[in-house]
Scaffold this motif. Structure first.
Motif, PDB file in Angstrom:
ATOM      1  N   ILE A  42       0.836  -1.196   0.000  1.00  0.00           N
ATOM      2  CA  ILE A  42       0.000   0.000   0.000  1.00  0.00           C
ATOM      3  C   ILE A  42       0.875   1.251   0.000  1.00  0.00           C
ATOM      4  O   ILE A  42       1.642   1.480   0.928  1.00  0.00           O
ATOM      5  CB  ILE A  42      -0.933   0.018   1.237  1.00  0.00           C
ATOM      6  N   PRO A  48      -7.378   3.735  -1.479  1.00  0.00           N
ATOM      7  CA  PRO A  48      -6.259   2.806  -1.377  1.00  0.00           C
ATOM      8  C   PRO A  48      -5.599   2.579  -2.726  1.00  0.00           C
ATOM      9  O   PRO A  48      -6.280   2.421  -3.745  1.00  0.00           O
ATOM     10  CB  PRO A  48      -6.901   1.517  -0.855  1.00  0.00           C
ATOM     11  N   LEU A 100      -5.403   3.183   7.165  1.00  0.00           N
ATOM     12  CA  LEU A 100      -5.379   1.814   6.635  1.00  0.00           C
ATOM     13  C   LEU A 100      -6.340   0.930   7.418  1.00  0.00           C
ATOM     14  O   LEU A 100      -7.131   0.188   6.840  1.00  0.00           O
ATOM     15  CB  LEU A 100      -3.965   1.242   6.719  1.00  0.00           C
ATOM     16  N   GLN A 103     -10.071   1.039   6.439  1.00  0.00           N
ATOM     17  CA  GLN A 103     -10.489   0.637   5.093  1.00  0.00           C
ATOM     18  C   GLN A 103     -11.466  -0.541   5.183  1.00  0.00           C
ATOM     19  O   GLN A 103     -11.208  -1.509   5.903  1.00  0.00           O
ATOM     20  CB  GLN A 103      -9.285   0.236   4.245  1.00  0.00           C
TER      21      GLN A 103
END
Length: 169
Positions: A42, A48, A100, A103
């Motif tokens: 990532i 993302p 993150l 998500q």
């Protein structure tokens, strides 16, 4: 007067041989692995986005299968998530890891369930050509094949993020 620094051909050849030896060590150790884990590198959090360029090839050499991103997540649930935010140190990336964790695709990922989340130093690694790419390859091999490779980058070029999720295995 213009002055340039030149590397002698024999010095460059010796350096290239060392790089090939480092790559061969990884390939030799991985040649019997049949199932490669899906790895999401990532590099962008909202939306993302996964790393492109050389990174998917490095992941493959290091023993994984790079997972690409799509508009709202990833094409496949990753077995391993590696946070590699361009130009950011480990500490800087850790300050942004909350994005993150929020998500939607992340909550059900095998990476979270199996505690396989890592944060890299992209200020020093993953951005540099030449010897920097070989170091990056070794970092990926250490991460993807936990316990099988020890090149000395843990704590320096990457850390394991402890999510607090129970381990399954």
């Amino acid at each position: 007067m213009l002055r340039r620094n030149f590397i002698a051909a024999r010095d460059l050849e010796a350096e290239l041989e060392q790089w090939q030896e480092r790559i061969d060590i990884i390939r030799h150790k991985l040649k019997f692995i049949r199932q490669l884990p899906g790895v999401a590198c990532i590099e962008q959090l909202n939306p993302p986005g996964t790393a492109g360029g050389r990174i998917p090839a490095l992941v493959e050499i290091a023993g994984g299968t790079a997972i690409a991103s799509e508009e709202n997540g990833l094409l496949f649930p990753p077995d391993i998530v590696i946070l590699m935010l361009p130009g950011k140190s480990i500490e800087e990336s850790l300050r942004e890891i909350g994005s993150l964790l929020e998500q939607p695709w992340f909550a059900e990922s095998p990476a979270l369930k199996n505690n396989r989340i890592y944060v890299t130093d992209c200020r020093e690694y993953f951005q540099l050509p030449g010897p920097g790419m070989i170091d990056s390859l070794e970092i990926l091999a250490e991460i993807i094949n936990a316990g099988d490779f020890h090149f000395g980058f843990e704590g320096l070029g990457w850390i394991k993020f402890e999510s607090g999720s129970p381990k399954n295995g």
